[in-house]
Design an enzyme around this catalytic site. Structure first.
Site, PDB file in Angstrom:
ATOM      1  N   HIS A 137       0.820  -1.228   0.290  1.00 34.55           N
ATOM      2  CA  HIS A 137      -0.103  -0.428  -0.381  1.00 34.55           C
ATOM      3  C   HIS A 137       0.918   1.474   0.177  1.00 34.55           C
ATOM      4  O   HIS A 137       2.238   1.207   0.452  1.00 34.55           O
ATOM      5  CB  HIS A 137      -0.708  -0.391   1.501  1.00 34.55           C
ATOM      6  N   ASP A 214       2.552  -4.822   7.395  1.00 40.74           N
ATOM      7  CA  ASP A 214       1.757  -3.959   7.038  1.00 40.74           C
ATOM      8  C   ASP A 214       1.007  -4.837   8.114  1.00 40.74           C
ATOM      9  O   ASP A 214       0.637  -5.299   6.669  1.00 40.74           O
ATOM     10  CB  ASP A 214       1.911  -3.173   6.158  1.00 40.74           C
ATOM     11  N   GLN A 217      -4.678  -5.254   6.812  1.00 38.55           N
ATOM     12  CA  GLN A 217      -5.566  -6.388   5.988  1.00 38.55           C
ATOM     13  C   GLN A 217      -5.415  -7.454   7.016  1.00 38.55           C
ATOM     14  O   GLN A 217      -6.182  -8.505   6.378  1.00 38.55           O
ATOM     15  CB  GLN A 217      -5.657  -5.938   4.612  1.00 38.55           C
ATOM     16  N   LYS A 240     -10.483  -1.396  10.187  1.00 39.01           N
ATOM     17  CA  LYS A 240     -10.332  -2.641   9.646  1.00 39.01           C
ATOM     18  C   LYS A 240     -10.351  -3.404  10.648  1.00 39.01           C
ATOM     19  O   LYS A 240     -10.834  -4.912  10.183  1.00 39.01           O
ATOM     20  CB  LYS A 240      -8.840  -2.134   8.745  1.00 39.01           C
ATOM     21  N   CYS A 378      -4.806   2.558  -3.541  1.00 36.41           N
ATOM     22  CA  CYS A 378      -4.014   3.114  -2.481  1.00 36.41           C
ATOM     23  C   CYS A 378      -2.294   2.397  -3.275  1.00 36.41           C
ATOM     24  O   CYS A 378      -1.343   1.970  -1.901  1.00 36.41           O
ATOM     25  CB  CYS A 378      -3.615   3.287  -1.517  1.00 36.41           C
TER      26      CYS A 378
HETATM   27  N1  7TS Z   1      -1.887  -1.001   4.783  1.00 35.19           N
HETATM   28  C1  7TS Z   1      -2.704  -1.884   4.206  1.00 35.19           C
HETATM   29  C2  7TS Z   1      -1.671  -2.912   3.473  1.00 35.19           C
HETATM   30  C3  7TS Z   1      -4.236  -0.915   3.847  1.00 35.19           C
HETATM   31  O1  7TS Z   1      -5.144  -2.048   3.068  1.00 35.19           O
HETATM   32  C4  7TS Z   1      -4.478   0.412   4.532  1.00 35.19           C
HETATM   33  C5  7TS Z   1      -5.337   0.893   3.753  1.00 35.19           C
HETATM   34  C6  7TS Z   1      -3.023   1.433   4.879  1.00 35.19           C
HETATM   35  C7  7TS Z   1      -2.442   0.390   4.772  1.00 35.19           C
HETATM   36  C8  7TS Z   1      -3.404   2.056   5.111  1.00 35.19           C
HETATM   37  O2  7TS Z   1      -4.155   2.078   6.392  1.00 35.19           O
HETATM   38  P1  7TS Z   1      -4.652   3.286   6.895  1.00 35.19           P
HETATM   39  O3  7TS Z   1      -5.350   2.949   7.866  1.00 35.19           O
HETATM   40  O4  7TS Z   1      -3.694   4.346   7.990  1.00 35.19           O
HETATM   41  O5  7TS Z   1      -5.531   4.310   6.093  1.00 35.19           O
HETATM   42  N2  7TS Z   1      -6.423   0.421   2.861  1.00 35.19           N
HETATM   43  C9  7TS Z   1      -7.655   0.932   2.251  1.00 35.19           C
HETATM   44  C10 7TS Z   1      -8.218   0.358   1.733  1.00 35.19           C
HETATM   45  O6  7TS Z   1      -7.316  -1.068   0.656  1.00 35.19           O
HETATM   46  N3  7TS Z   1      -8.861   1.411   0.806  1.00 35.19           N
HETATM   47  O7  7TS Z   1      -9.110   1.570   1.306  1.00 35.19           O
HETATM   48  C11 7TS Z   1      -8.448   2.508   2.380  1.00 35.19           C
END
Ligand code: 7TS
Length: 420
Positions: A137, A214, A217, A240, A378
């Protein structure tokens, strides 16, 4: 349309009974969108919240709103106990050795930026190397690019194959004497691939290289045990995993956290301040400057209680059934191509349809009440790798049903009817 074979029929009946009670815990799942019952398949972007979490947020503000770590008064004590109690719940949930190793942050993005600033700027210099993979990401790419720009370090990228799998042999070749950190996603948000984290950690550790995972997910979908993985850092977002937005966790091993300088300066992260000498607080507070998202942190603990009461193994097995069912069904639709066909996959179905833009797929599905995400997720390097500008993505959570998948598949047929 009924895609169920006899075999699926029995799995489906058991599953429908099992999830019916879980679904009742999520008020939003019984709402309508565009006159249709909501089918929420955008859990990769954010998950819905159970009533226990919503009630806990309300209870905090109605009953004991106060700042933490500073008041002698009763409400502040109560808020502090609840907030620190949540930290202990996180520790237990990911099996970390100590709650001192659990840093509360705003989300995965902030967790990785924290490591890039505090670890990166103190331990990584000109000519040193950081390894990530093609399927990261942006939040596990851009902070490292910024660090490289500032320090003259070099970002190395592990390629992936046509199925969207991490190429371990290529990783092995990339590791060198200047490698200072490996940062790898546990489950890819754009492809669903589950990476061999333990193998990656073992190889990196054999060369004394720390590994950041990371887990954005992963945490809501499979059992995460940071002690078993032996990773040095593990990052995830609360939103999430059924908790409020603006919450998240960076787990770090004590020894590495204690060597790291602070990330931000301010209240709470200090032991004493004077103009001649300021002493920093102990971990984890050294990394938690300013008033945190108190209600959010408490609710993260409540969300973890909730998923624990269901059981992560139960969740993983249900989502696996959904993925298999959906994959079989979608593969039968002419003109649909799956992006991400790794052997080890989480509940993420990224696809394109010949001649139809993913945004149009998303819009027409929305008219059917089906929420998916369309775009680059992203993860633009993933799109580049598969030579597509964007994909449509359905991402599952434990509260999704076989009927949800049927509605998605019916919706895709409708998209083809209208635009194909
Ligand atoms: N890493 C992964 C693998 C992600 O899927 C996401 C967000 C992030 C980092 C960042 O997370 P945040 O909570 O700090 O924003 N992914 C997604 C997505 O797949 N659709 O919207 C956000």
């Amino acid at each position: 349309m009924n895609l169920a074979t006899e075999n699926w029929q029995s799995i489906r009946e058991t599953s429908t009974r099992r999830i019916a009670k879980w679904r009742q815990d999520f008020p939003i799942l019984s709402t309508e969108v565009n006159g249709k019952p909501l089918v929420y398949l955008d859990n990769g972007a954010t998950t819905q919240k159970p009533k226990t979490v919503i009630d806990a947020e309300r209870a905090y503000y109605e009953e004991y709103n106060a700042n933490v770590h500073r008041g002698v008064h009763t409400l502040s004590q109560r808020a502090t106990d609840a907030y620190e109690g949540a930290r202990e719940k996180v520790r237990k949930f990911i099996n970390a050795p100590s709650s001192d190793e659990i840093i509360f942050v705003r989300g995965t993005t902030e967790a990785i930026n924290l490591v890039a600033h505090a670890f990166g700027r103190s331990q990584i210099g000109r000519g040193d190397e950081i390894i990530v993979s093609t399927m990261e990401h942006h939040s596990n790419i851009v902070p490292w690019q910024m660090l490289c720009q500032e320090t003259g370090a070099i970002l190395r990228v592990v390629p992936i194959n046509d199925a969207g799998e991490f190429l371990f042999d290529e990783f092995e070749k990339l590791i060198g004497p200047r490698t200072k950190l490996v940062g790898i996603v546990h489950v890819s948000n754009a492809l669903g691939s589950v990476n061999p984290i333990k193998r990656i950690v073992d190889l990196a550790h054999s060369k004394n290289i720390p590994v950041l995972v990371d887990g954005a997910q992963a945490v809501a979908h499979l059992k995460v045990d940071v002690r078993a993985l032996d990773c040095d850092f593990y990052a995830f977002s609360g939103h999430k995993i059924f908790a409020p937005t603006g919450t998240g966790v960076l787990y770090g091993k004590r020894a590495i956290l204690e060597r790291m300088p602070p990330y931000q300066g301010g209240g709470d992260m200090i032991r004493s301040v004077s103009f001649s000498k300021t002493e920093y607080n102990v971990i984890p507070y050294k990394f938690e400057a300013g008033t945190p998202n108190i209600a959010g942190g408490i609710c993260l603990g409540v969300a973890l209680d909730y998923v624990t009461s269901i059981g992560m193994d139960e969740i993983a097995s249900h989502e696996h059934e959904l993925l298999e069912y959906a994959t079989n069904a979608i593969k039968k639709i002419p003109g649909v191509r799956l992006i991400g066909t790794a052997k080890e996959k989480g509940g993420i179905l990224s696809f394109i349809i010949d001649g139809i833009h993913p945004h149009d797929i998303g819009t027409i599905l929305d008219h059917q009440g089906v929420a998916i995400r369309a775009g680059h997720h992203c993860a633009m390097p993933v799109m580049e790798r598969f030579c597509v500008a964007a994909t449509a993505r359905a991402s599952f959570a434990f509260y999704n049903s076989f009927a949800d998948i049927d509605t998605l598949i019916d919706g895709i047929h409708k998209v083809k009817e209208i635009l194909g």
